[in-house]
Design an enzyme around this catalytic site. Structure first.
Site, PDB file in Angstrom:
ATOM      1  N   ASN A   9       0.872  -1.175   0.000  1.00 12.97           N
ATOM      2  CA  ASN A   9       0.000   0.000   0.000  1.00 12.97           C
ATOM      3  C   ASN A   9       0.903   1.217   0.000  1.00 12.97           C
ATOM      4  O   ASN A   9       1.506   1.549   1.014  1.00 12.97           O
ATOM      5  CB  ASN A   9      -0.902  -0.033   1.249  1.00 12.97           C
ATOM      6  CG  ASN A   9      -1.741   1.223   1.381  1.00 12.97           C
ATOM      7  OD1 ASN A   9      -1.810   2.032   0.459  1.00 12.97           O
ATOM      8  ND2 ASN A   9      -2.375   1.380   2.531  1.00 12.97           N
ATOM      9  N   TRP A  10       0.976   1.859  -1.152  1.00 10.36           N
ATOM     10  CA  TRP A  10       1.894   3.000  -1.268  1.00 10.36           C
ATOM     11  C   TRP A  10       1.375   4.241  -0.553  1.00 10.36           C
ATOM     12  O   TRP A  10       2.105   5.211  -0.384  1.00 10.36           O
ATOM     13  CB  TRP A  10       2.130   3.331  -2.756  1.00 10.36           C
ATOM     14  CG  TRP A  10       2.912   2.280  -3.501  1.00 10.36           C
ATOM     15  CD1 TRP A  10       3.358   1.074  -3.025  1.00 10.36           C
ATOM     16  CD2 TRP A  10       3.331   2.348  -4.868  1.00 10.36           C
ATOM     17  NE1 TRP A  10       4.033   0.392  -4.013  1.00 10.36           N
ATOM     18  CE2 TRP A  10       4.028   1.154  -5.157  1.00 10.36           C
ATOM     19  CE3 TRP A  10       3.189   3.295  -5.883  1.00 10.36           C
ATOM     20  CZ2 TRP A  10       4.568   0.884  -6.418  1.00 10.36           C
ATOM     21  CZ3 TRP A  10       3.734   3.043  -7.133  1.00 10.36           C
ATOM     22  CH2 TRP A  10       4.426   1.842  -7.390  1.00 10.36           C
ATOM     23  N   LYS A  11       0.093   4.240  -0.188  1.00  4.44           N
ATOM     24  CA  LYS A  11      -0.529   5.409   0.461  1.00  4.44           C
ATOM     25  C   LYS A  11      -0.315   6.657  -0.404  1.00  4.44           C
ATOM     26  O   LYS A  11      -0.369   6.551  -1.618  1.00  4.44           O
ATOM     27  CB  LYS A  11       0.010   5.581   1.883  1.00  4.44           C
ATOM     28  CG  LYS A  11      -0.130   4.281   2.689  1.00  4.44           C
ATOM     29  CD  LYS A  11       0.132   4.444   4.154  1.00  4.44           C
ATOM     30  CE  LYS A  11      -0.028   3.092   4.845  1.00  4.44           C
ATOM     31  NZ  LYS A  11       0.097   3.173   6.289  1.00  4.44           N
ATOM     32  N   HIS A  96      -9.332   1.272   5.001  1.00  2.00           N
ATOM     33  CA  HIS A  96      -8.055   1.444   5.700  1.00  2.00           C
ATOM     34  C   HIS A  96      -8.268   2.375   6.901  1.00  2.00           C
ATOM     35  O   HIS A  96      -9.049   3.329   6.830  1.00  2.00           O
ATOM     36  CB  HIS A  96      -7.009   2.027   4.753  1.00  2.00           C
ATOM     37  CG  HIS A  96      -5.626   1.944   5.324  1.00  2.00           C
ATOM     38  ND1 HIS A  96      -5.170   2.845   6.264  1.00  2.00           N
ATOM     39  CD2 HIS A  96      -4.638   1.052   5.137  1.00  2.00           C
ATOM     40  CE1 HIS A  96      -3.934   2.501   6.608  1.00  2.00           C
ATOM     41  NE2 HIS A  96      -3.590   1.417   5.950  1.00  2.00           N
ATOM     42  N   GLU A  98      -6.621   4.735   8.012  1.00  2.00           N
ATOM     43  CA  GLU A  98      -6.383   6.156   7.734  1.00  2.00           C
ATOM     44  C   GLU A  98      -7.620   6.794   7.096  1.00  2.00           C
ATOM     45  O   GLU A  98      -7.899   7.966   7.312  1.00  2.00           O
ATOM     46  CB  GLU A  98      -5.134   6.303   6.841  1.00  2.00           C
ATOM     47  CG  GLU A  98      -3.879   6.002   7.653  1.00  2.00           C
ATOM     48  CD  GLU A  98      -2.736   5.385   6.869  1.00  2.00           C
ATOM     49  OE1 GLU A  98      -2.739   5.426   5.629  1.00  2.00           O
ATOM     50  OE2 GLU A  98      -1.821   4.838   7.521  1.00  2.00           O
ATOM     51  N   GLU A 168      -5.112  -4.766  10.571  1.00  2.00           N
ATOM     52  CA  GLU A 168      -4.071  -3.764  10.781  1.00  2.00           C
ATOM     53  C   GLU A 168      -4.321  -3.039  12.096  1.00  2.00           C
ATOM     54  O   GLU A 168      -5.126  -2.096  12.144  1.00  2.00           O
ATOM     55  CB  GLU A 168      -4.088  -2.747   9.627  1.00  2.00           C
ATOM     56  CG  GLU A 168      -3.828  -3.368   8.270  1.00  2.00           C
ATOM     57  CD  GLU A 168      -3.272  -2.349   7.284  1.00  2.00           C
ATOM     58  OE1 GLU A 168      -2.215  -2.640   6.712  1.00  2.00           O
ATOM     59  OE2 GLU A 168      -3.852  -1.273   7.117  1.00  2.00           O
ATOM     60  N   GLY A 174       2.953   2.330  10.777  1.00  2.00           N
ATOM     61  CA  GLY A 174       3.910   3.415  10.613  1.00  2.00           C
ATOM     62  C   GLY A 174       4.627   3.796  11.892  1.00  2.00           C
ATOM     63  O   GLY A 174       5.295   4.824  11.952  1.00  2.00           O
ATOM     64  N   SER A 214       3.791  -2.089  10.318  1.00  2.00           N
ATOM     65  CA  SER A 214       5.240  -2.213  10.498  1.00  2.00           C
ATOM     66  C   SER A 214       5.766  -3.604  10.147  1.00  2.00           C
ATOM     67  O   SER A 214       6.704  -4.098  10.787  1.00  2.00           O
ATOM     68  CB  SER A 214       5.637  -1.811  11.921  1.00  2.00           C
ATOM     69  OG  SER A 214       5.271  -0.469  12.174  1.00  2.00           O
ATOM     70  N   GLY A 235       3.052  -1.140   4.216  1.00  4.46           N
ATOM     71  CA  GLY A 235       3.105   0.292   3.945  1.00  4.46           C
ATOM     72  C   GLY A 235       4.520   0.722   3.611  1.00  4.46           C
ATOM     73  O   GLY A 235       5.005   0.538   2.501  1.00  4.46           O
ATOM     74  N   GLY A 236       5.204   1.265   4.600  1.00  3.90           N
ATOM     75  CA  GLY A 236       6.546   1.831   4.401  1.00  3.90           C
ATOM     76  C   GLY A 236       7.503   0.925   3.636  1.00  3.90           C
ATOM     77  O   GLY A 236       8.188   1.374   2.700  1.00  3.90           O
TER      78      GLY A 236
HETATM   79  P1  13P Z   1       3.287   0.373   7.665  1.00  3.93           P
HETATM   80  O1  13P Z   1       3.787  -0.934   7.059  1.00  3.93           O
HETATM   81  O2  13P Z   1       4.004   1.569   7.146  1.00  3.93           O
HETATM   82  O3  13P Z   1       3.194   0.289   9.138  1.00  3.93           O
HETATM   83  O4  13P Z   1       1.782   0.542   7.116  1.00  3.93           O
HETATM   84  C1  13P Z   1       0.900  -0.510   7.203  1.00  3.93           C
HETATM   85  C2  13P Z   1      -0.318  -0.162   6.459  1.00  3.93           C
HETATM   86  O5  13P Z   1      -1.081   0.692   6.880  1.00  3.93           O
HETATM   87  C3  13P Z   1      -0.594  -0.867   5.205  1.00  3.93           C
HETATM   88  O6  13P Z   1      -1.879  -0.611   4.741  1.00  3.93           O
END
Ligand code: 13P
Length: 251
Positions: A9-11, A96, A98, A168, A174, A214, A235-236
């Site tokens: 997920n590149w966000k 998600h 967020e 999640e 993050g 993470s 994510g990251g």
């Molecule tokens: P991180 O891997 O950056 O913690 O993000 C997880 C995430 O929200 C994937 O959708």
């Protein structure tokens, strides 16, 4: 059948040219990943068309990060499910944390989004998970149960074949603070039971449930070794092709 999936997920990261380069690097390295591990990249809307060209013919599938809760019309700034399909998407992430936290995404909206996504032939990665306050209050099971039931119980066993769940925990996103393999496994097994309670053991057993928060090359192996963890939503670490592929090699 349950699948092993690693989805990035590149966000809201990368410009279009940067995203195209990242997708090219993922596609180039995807040949190292065994065929029984599905790779997905979820990009911002602006990147979908050019990235669709990059992943075409490869083992990497394309996903959006969201879609509209309306079919079409006067909804400025929204992107409909059929538009995502026409841009080359096979999946969309929905719900998600967020989006729930910053954009008021409710379970009721998610039912509509899921309905439209499925009706247009998209597969859905539905995210659930508790925040820190809920975890500390011991409400994590209840929160995951409510979020899972509120959306999935509106659909059929047949629909479940096109839905993936991502657990999640918000406190792990993050933050560098991963849920331990035991903490993640206990919720994954619980969510699978919530699915079984409505749809039966067969459907629950076939359901792919991903862990997100993470997840990185150093912890993916331990997480993926758990019986109810079928991969990750990353994510990251998905912003570096090497790390992303390393995670996909952790089954
Ligand atoms: P991180 O891997 O950056 O913690 O993000 C997880 C995430 O929200 C994937 O959708």
């Amino acid at each position: 059948m349950r699948k092993n999936i690693v989805a990035g997920n590149w966000k809201m990261n990368t410009t279009v040219p940067e995203g195209v380069e990242l997708a090219k690097a993922v596609v180039a390295k995807s040949t190292e990943v065994p065929a029984d591990v599905k790779l997905i990249i979820a990009t911002p809307y602006t990147h979908l068309c050019p990235v669709a060209e990059v992943v075409k013919g490869s083992a990497v599938s394309l996903s959006a990060e969201n879609c509209a809760d309306k079919e079409k019309g006067a909804y400025t700034g929204e992107v409909a499910a059929n538009m995502l399909v026409s841009a080359g998407c096979e999946y969309t992430i929905l719900g998600h944390s967020e989006r729930r936290q910053y954009y008021g995404e409710t379970d009721a909206k998610l039912v509509e989004k899921t309905r439209l996504a499925l009706a247009n032939g998209l597969k859905v990665i539905l995210c659930v998970g508790e925040n820190l306050e809920e975890r500390e209050a011991g409400k994590h099971f209840d929160v995951c149960k409510t979020q899972t039931e509120s959306v999935l119980y509106q659909f059929t066993a047949e629909d479940m074949k096109n839905i993936v769940i991502a657990y999640e925990p918000v406190w792990a996103i993050g933050t560098g603070k991963t849920a331990t393999a035991e903490q993640a496994e206990e919720i994954h097994a619980f969510i699978r039971k919530v699915v079984a309670d409505k749809f039966g053991a067969g459907v629950a057993d076939d359901m792919t449930i991903l862990y997100g928060g993470s997840c990185k090359p150093s912890n993916a192996k331990e997480l993926f070794a758990q019986p109810d963890i079928d991969g990750g939503l990353i994510g990251g670490a998905a912003l570096k092709a090497d790390d992303f592929i390393q995670i996909a090699l952790s089954f």
